[in-house]
Design a protein around this motif. Structure first.
Motif, PDB file in Angstrom:
ATOM      1  N   SER A   5      -9.083  21.784  67.016  1.00 20.98           N
ATOM      2  CA  SER A   5      -8.876  22.169  68.407  1.00 20.98           C
ATOM      3  C   SER A   5      -9.166  21.013  69.359  1.00 20.98           C
ATOM      4  N   VAL A   6     -10.103  20.136  69.009  1.00 14.29           N
ATOM      5  CA  VAL A   6     -10.364  18.957  69.830  1.00 14.29           C
ATOM      6  C   VAL A   6      -9.152  18.037  69.799  1.00 14.29           C
ATOM      7  N   ALA A   7      -8.625  17.794  68.622  1.00 16.87           N
ATOM      8  CA  ALA A   7      -7.443  16.939  68.500  1.00 16.87           C
ATOM      9  C   ALA A   7      -6.271  17.540  69.272  1.00 16.87           C
ATOM     10  N   GLU A   8      -6.104  18.848  69.158  1.00 19.45           N
ATOM     11  CA  GLU A   8      -5.019  19.523  69.871  1.00 19.45           C
ATOM     12  C   GLU A   8      -5.209  19.422  71.380  1.00 19.45           C
ATOM     13  N   THR A   9      -6.428  19.584  71.851  1.00 17.50           N
ATOM     14  CA  THR A   9      -6.723  19.448  73.281  1.00 17.50           C
ATOM     15  C   THR A   9      -6.396  18.044  73.758  1.00 17.50           C
ATOM     16  N   ILE A  10      -6.777  17.051  72.976  1.00 16.16           N
ATOM     17  CA  ILE A  10      -6.501  15.659  73.337  1.00 16.16           C
ATOM     18  C   ILE A  10      -4.990  15.418  73.401  1.00 16.16           C
ATOM     19  N   VAL A  11      -4.273  15.879  72.400  1.00 14.51           N
ATOM     20  CA  VAL A  11      -2.818  15.674  72.358  1.00 14.51           C
ATOM     21  C   VAL A  11      -2.139  16.400  73.512  1.00 14.51           C
ATOM     22  N   ASN A  12      -2.522  17.638  73.765  1.00 15.34           N
ATOM     23  CA  ASN A  12      -1.920  18.393  74.870  1.00 15.34           C
ATOM     24  C   ASN A  12      -2.195  17.723  76.215  1.00 15.34           C
ATOM     25  N   THR A  13      -3.408  17.238  76.394  1.00 14.59           N
ATOM     26  CA  THR A  13      -3.768  16.560  77.639  1.00 14.59           C
ATOM     27  C   THR A  13      -3.000  15.253  77.766  1.00 14.59           C
ATOM     28  N   ALA A  14      -2.940  14.491  76.686  1.00 14.15           N
ATOM     29  CA  ALA A  14      -2.199  13.223  76.706  1.00 14.15           C
ATOM     30  C   ALA A  14      -0.728  13.477  76.993  1.00 14.15           C
ATOM     31  N   ARG A  41     -15.914  10.871  70.735  1.00 14.58           N
ATOM     32  CA  ARG A  41     -15.145  11.919  70.053  1.00 14.58           C
ATOM     33  C   ARG A  41     -13.641  11.623  70.113  1.00 14.58           C
ATOM     34  N   LEU A  42     -13.201  11.126  71.258  1.00 11.26           N
ATOM     35  CA  LEU A  42     -11.793  10.768  71.412  1.00 11.26           C
ATOM     36  C   LEU A  42     -11.397   9.736  70.355  1.00 11.26           C
ATOM     37  N   TYR A  43     -12.211   8.703  70.216  1.00 16.63           N
ATOM     38  CA  TYR A  43     -11.906   7.658  69.238  1.00 16.63           C
ATOM     39  C   TYR A  43     -12.137   8.106  67.796  1.00 16.63           C
ATOM     40  N   SER A  44     -12.984   9.093  67.593  1.00 17.14           N
ATOM     41  CA  SER A  44     -13.148   9.598  66.219  1.00 17.14           C
ATOM     42  C   SER A  44     -11.921  10.408  65.807  1.00 17.14           C
ATOM     43  N   GLU A  45     -11.285  11.057  66.754  1.00 17.12           N
ATOM     44  CA  GLU A  45     -10.060  11.819  66.466  1.00 17.12           C
ATOM     45  C   GLU A  45      -8.840  10.899  66.385  1.00 17.12           C
ATOM     46  N   PHE A  46      -8.787   9.931  67.287  1.00 19.61           N
ATOM     47  CA  PHE A  46      -7.657   9.002  67.378  1.00 19.61           C
ATOM     48  C   PHE A  46      -8.212   7.595  67.578  1.00 19.61           C
TER      49      PHE A  46
END
Length: 187
Positions: A5-14, A41-46
């Protein structure tokens, strides 16, 4: 929040920020703030911005493919399925915040410098044309029709974004009807 869900939130926001303002105009700190995650956290996901760009383009590919397929599934004949593409475009062009094709935008912004973006954009466009070719084959028309219909759809997207009007979808649909009918009469 789970990792997914964190990755999805980041992608949706981006996706939202890149589409509104452009990829290079949005920094990682702004993305972090808008997504509500820590920079760590952002860099751990991407691990890099290009990974986020790829994820955004993959998301957009699925949205496009699913949306077009859903619209075509409502149509009966192959001819109607081909024309449904332009009906999908008409609806999309009227959405608040429409700014053209995210793939064309990404290619214009990064395609000259980023081979991966070029590859992803080209694959997306080729997959759309392949899908049209399948339907053109079902229709019994010459394969060239698929490329012509894809060009109409691409041109309509660009024209609608520049003009700020959805009229291009109807114009492209009318041109597609002429092309389809001509291809069938010549076949």
């Amino acid at each position: 929040m789970t990792s997914e869900s964190v990755a999805e939130t980041i992608v949706n926001t981006a996706d939202r920020l890149y589409y509104e303002r452009g990829i290079t105009a949005v920094g990682m700190a702004e993305l972090r703030d808008e997504a509500g995650v820590s920079l760590r956290r952002l860099y751990s996901e991407f691990p890099a911005k290009d990974a986020i760009v790829r994820a955004v383009l993959e998301k957009r590919h699925l949205q496009w493919s699913d949306g077009v397929e859903a619209r075509m599934s409502e149509a009966g004949t192959p001819r109607e399925r081909l024309l449904a593409v332009y009906d999908y475009l008409a609806d999309w062009f009227c959405e608040d915040g429409f700014r053209g094709c995210g793939f064309i935008n990404a290619f214009g912004e990064l395609g000259g410098e980023d081979a991966e973006v070029r590859r992803i954009v080209r694959e997306h466009k080729e997959s759309f044309q392949r899908r049209l070719a399948e339907i053109v084959d079902d229709l019994g028309a010459p394969t060239l029709l698929a490329a012509q219909l894809a060009l109409l759809a691409e041109g309509a997207q660009t024209t609608a974004a520049i003009a700020g009007s959805g009229e291009a979808a109807g114009q492209a649909r009318a041109a597609a009807e002429v092309l389809i009918d001509h291809a069938l009469s010549a076949a």
